[in-house]
Motif scaffolding. Sequence first.
Motif, PDB file in Angstrom:
ATOM      1  N   ARG A 176      -1.221  77.772  57.961  1.00 18.52           N
ATOM      2  CA  ARG A 176      -0.826  76.381  58.162  1.00 18.52           C
ATOM      3  C   ARG A 176       0.685  76.292  58.107  1.00 18.52           C
ATOM      4  NH1 ARG A 176      -2.443  73.947  52.245  1.00 18.52           N
ATOM      5  NH2 ARG A 176      -1.594  75.722  51.165  1.00 18.52           N
ATOM      6  N   ASN A 177       1.207  75.299  58.754  1.00 14.44           N
ATOM      7  CA  ASN A 177       2.672  75.161  58.831  1.00 14.44           C
ATOM      8  C   ASN A 177       3.224  74.370  57.688  1.00 14.44           C
ATOM      9  OD1 ASN A 177       2.583  76.591  61.174  1.00 14.44           O
ATOM     10  ND2 ASN A 177       2.463  74.780  62.453  1.00 14.44           N
ATOM     11  N   SER A 216       0.140  80.097  52.404  1.00 19.16           N
ATOM     12  CA  SER A 216      -0.009  79.275  53.596  1.00 19.16           C
ATOM     13  C   SER A 216      -1.065  79.799  54.570  1.00 19.16           C
ATOM     14  CB  SER A 216       1.333  79.169  54.315  1.00 19.16           C
ATOM     15  OG  SER A 216       1.784  80.452  54.674  1.00 19.16           O
ATOM     16  N   CYS A 217      -1.603  80.972  54.333  1.00 18.94           N
ATOM     17  CA  CYS A 217      -2.599  81.545  55.245  1.00 18.94           C
ATOM     18  C   CYS A 217      -3.946  81.662  54.548  1.00 18.94           C
ATOM     19  CB  CYS A 217      -2.156  82.923  55.711  1.00 18.94           C
ATOM     20  SG  CYS A 217      -0.603  82.899  56.624  1.00 18.94           S
TER      21      CYS A 217
END
Length: 98
Positions: A97-98, A44-45
Amino acid sequence: MTGKTARQCSSWVLHYLLAINLAMMAGCSGKNSTARYSASMGSSCYAKALPTSGEGGLAWGDTLKMARQKSMNNCIRYAGRSGGTPDTCQVVLAECRN
């Protein structure tokens, strides 16, 4: 006679394009394309590092720290290959990001 020549030429061109298309597909079929993108889909990063000259590096990671480190490693590698300055790499973007 012109019509017959044009048909022969278009037939030859179609066969040539088909052969190239099949050759390209055959060359890619042995590669595991999901392995290359599996890390980015699960992580996610991401972070991007750039040198003052040459190519930089973008990388994904499970944590921001991991993404930063990978992007720095990529920047150093790609800047060295492209004739840039690997010792000037800096992370310019890092987000999760979420």
